[in-house]
Design a protein around this motif. Structure first.
Motif, PDB file in Angstrom:
ATOM      1  N   TYR A   1      37.208  -4.321  73.747  1.00  0.00           N
ATOM      2  CA  TYR A   1      37.978  -3.104  73.979  1.00  0.00           C
ATOM      3  C   TYR A   1      37.426  -1.953  73.145  1.00  0.00           C
ATOM      4  O   TYR A   1      37.249  -0.833  73.637  1.00  0.00           O
ATOM      5  N   ILE A   2      37.151  -2.222  71.880  1.00  0.00           N
ATOM      6  CA  ILE A   2      36.627  -1.189  70.978  1.00  0.00           C
ATOM      7  C   ILE A   2      35.254  -0.729  71.434  1.00  0.00           C
ATOM      8  O   ILE A   2      34.972   0.483  71.513  1.00  0.00           O
ATOM      9  N   ALA A   3      34.372  -1.682  71.745  1.00  0.00           N
ATOM     10  CA  ALA A   3      33.005  -1.340  72.140  1.00  0.00           C
ATOM     11  C   ALA A   3      32.973  -0.503  73.406  1.00  0.00           C
ATOM     12  O   ALA A   3      32.175   0.432  73.532  1.00  0.00           O
ATOM     13  N   TYR A   4      33.860  -0.807  74.330  1.00  0.00           N
ATOM     14  CA  TYR A   4      33.839  -0.124  75.622  1.00  0.00           C
ATOM     15  C   TYR A   4      34.587   1.203  75.606  1.00  0.00           C
ATOM     16  O   TYR A   4      34.129   2.195  76.187  1.00  0.00           O
ATOM     17  N   ASN A   5      35.721   1.244  74.927  1.00  0.00           N
ATOM     18  CA  ASN A   5      36.581   2.431  74.998  1.00  0.00           C
ATOM     19  C   ASN A   5      36.475   3.367  73.793  1.00  0.00           C
ATOM     20  O   ASN A   5      36.672   4.577  73.947  1.00  0.00           O
ATOM     21  N   ASP A   6      36.211   2.835  72.609  1.00  0.00           N
ATOM     22  CA  ASP A   6      36.406   3.638  71.400  1.00  0.00           C
ATOM     23  C   ASP A   6      35.143   3.994  70.624  1.00  0.00           C
ATOM     24  O   ASP A   6      35.052   5.093  70.079  1.00  0.00           O
ATOM     25  N   ILE A   7      34.175   3.086  70.554  1.00  0.00           N
ATOM     26  CA  ILE A   7      32.929   3.425  69.861  1.00  0.00           C
ATOM     27  C   ILE A   7      32.286   4.683  70.450  1.00  0.00           C
ATOM     28  O   ILE A   7      31.802   5.559  69.711  1.00  0.00           O
ATOM     29  N   PRO A   8      32.292   4.856  71.791  1.00  0.00           N
ATOM     30  CA  PRO A   8      31.714   6.083  72.349  1.00  0.00           C
ATOM     31  C   PRO A   8      32.429   7.351  71.899  1.00  0.00           C
ATOM     32  O   PRO A   8      31.825   8.427  71.882  1.00  0.00           O
ATOM     33  N   LYS A   9      33.717   7.260  71.539  1.00  0.00           N
ATOM     34  CA  LYS A   9      34.420   8.437  71.047  1.00  0.00           C
ATOM     35  C   LYS A   9      33.827   8.901  69.723  1.00  0.00           C
ATOM     36  O   LYS A   9      33.646  10.105  69.488  1.00  0.00           O
ATOM     37  N   VAL A  10      33.521   7.948  68.853  1.00  0.00           N
ATOM     38  CA  VAL A  10      32.899   8.285  67.570  1.00  0.00           C
ATOM     39  C   VAL A  10      31.490   8.813  67.796  1.00  0.00           C
ATOM     40  O   VAL A  10      31.045   9.757  67.129  1.00  0.00           O
ATOM     41  N   GLU A  11      30.781   8.227  68.757  1.00  0.00           N
ATOM     42  CA  GLU A  11      29.433   8.716  69.085  1.00  0.00           C
ATOM     43  C   GLU A  11      29.495  10.154  69.602  1.00  0.00           C
ATOM     44  O   GLU A  11      28.633  10.986  69.277  1.00  0.00           O
ATOM     45  N   ASN A  12      30.505  10.469  70.405  1.00  0.00           N
ATOM     46  CA  ASN A  12      30.653  11.832  70.913  1.00  0.00           C
ATOM     47  C   ASN A  12      31.053  12.800  69.807  1.00  0.00           C
ATOM     48  O   ASN A  12      30.653  13.973  69.822  1.00  0.00           O
ATOM     49  N   LEU A  13      31.854  12.329  68.855  1.00  0.00           N
ATOM     50  CA  LEU A  13      32.170  13.162  67.690  1.00  0.00           C
ATOM     51  C   LEU A  13      30.886  13.556  66.970  1.00  0.00           C
ATOM     52  O   LEU A  13      30.680  14.732  66.623  1.00  0.00           O
ATOM     53  N   LYS A  14      30.038  12.578  66.747  1.00  0.00           N
ATOM     54  CA  LYS A  14      28.766  12.830  66.051  1.00  0.00           C
ATOM     55  C   LYS A  14      27.883  13.789  66.838  1.00  0.00           C
ATOM     56  O   LYS A  14      27.208  14.653  66.254  1.00  0.00           O
TER      57      LYS A  14
END
Length: 239
Positions: free
Chosen positions: A205-218
């Motif tokens: 769930y984290i890898a698919y939904n949430d890690i990309p949010k942090v990547e987009n923040l960066k």
């Protein structure tokens, strides 16, 4: 399958986990696709001395907390519940969708390092999709609604004005459904929910939904990104 359907004791539900990992390896995540570059708010809260607090809700609190733990100027971001009573502020009860609570994140920030307006910009841009009503991605129910729980009249005024500004600019295909109202109480979530993104980055769930949010923040807010997250168990908050 929603995040609430994953067992709290099992970080990988075998079949859905395999599917999620496969999908994540082949195509960009839903979260990555929905990130939107938006203008900064025309109004902002005047900077003051001491830490300030705002509580936001935008789907599963794991991802929202993870984003703001990687945001420079945020000194603490705690997953919890807001919108209901203290007596119903536990995960199993909130997950029924009948408590009035939303999965929320309490953000304490230094206004000399990051403004309230910038926090809202990040919230609307990369932390969640503010056009989804009573849901976020795979999670459905009022406990996953989009909301801003303000701690001052000025915060509410700025949030309302920003929503009007974004709607007028039509930066989203649909109107923003985020509700803005005063914070009446915030109740920290159970310990196993805190720092979840950092502790379980490979959980499907984290890898698919949430890690990309942090990547987009960066990517989108590089000047506001910090590589080392401010974790609940290590944060030192004096105000």
């Amino acid at each position: 399958m929603s995040r609430s359907q994953f067992s709290r004791l099992s970080l990988c539900a075998a079949a859905i986990g395999a599917l999620a990992i496969t999908a994540f390896a082949i195509v960009p995540s839903r979260a990555a696709e929905e990130a939107v570059i938006i203008p900064a708010p025309a109004q902002d809260v005047q900077a003051s001395d001491g830490l300030q607090t705002v509580v936001v809700a935008g789907g599963c609190f794991w991802g929202v907390q993870g984003v703001f733990q990687h945001t420079s100027g945020v000194v603490n971001a705690v997953s919890g519940y807001a919108g209901g009573s203290k007596g119903t502020a536990d995960y199993d009860t909130v997950s029924t969708g009948s408590t009035g609570h939303a999965e929320s994140v309490q953000i304490k920030y230094d206004p000399k390092k990051i403004s309230y307006g910038k926090i809202l910009q990040i919230f609307f841009s990369v932390a969640h999709d503010p056009t989804q009503l009573n849901r976020q991605g795979p999670d459905t129910g009022t406990q996953y609604r989009s909301a801003i729980f303000t701690t001052s009249d000025e915060q509410k005024k700025v949030a309302d004005a920003y929503i009007a500004q974004l709607n007028a600019a039509k930066v989203y295909k649909k109107p923003i459904v985020t509700k803005v109202g005063p914070l009446e109480g915030f109740y920290p979530a159970e310990a196993y929910h805190q720092d979840y993104l950092t502790l379980h980055p490979s959980q499907p769930y984290i890898a698919y939904n949430d890690i990309p949010k942090v990547e987009n923040l960066k990517k989108i807010f590089a000047e506001n990104y910090t590589e080392k997250p401010t974790l609940v168990n290590s944060a030192k908050v004096t105000n």
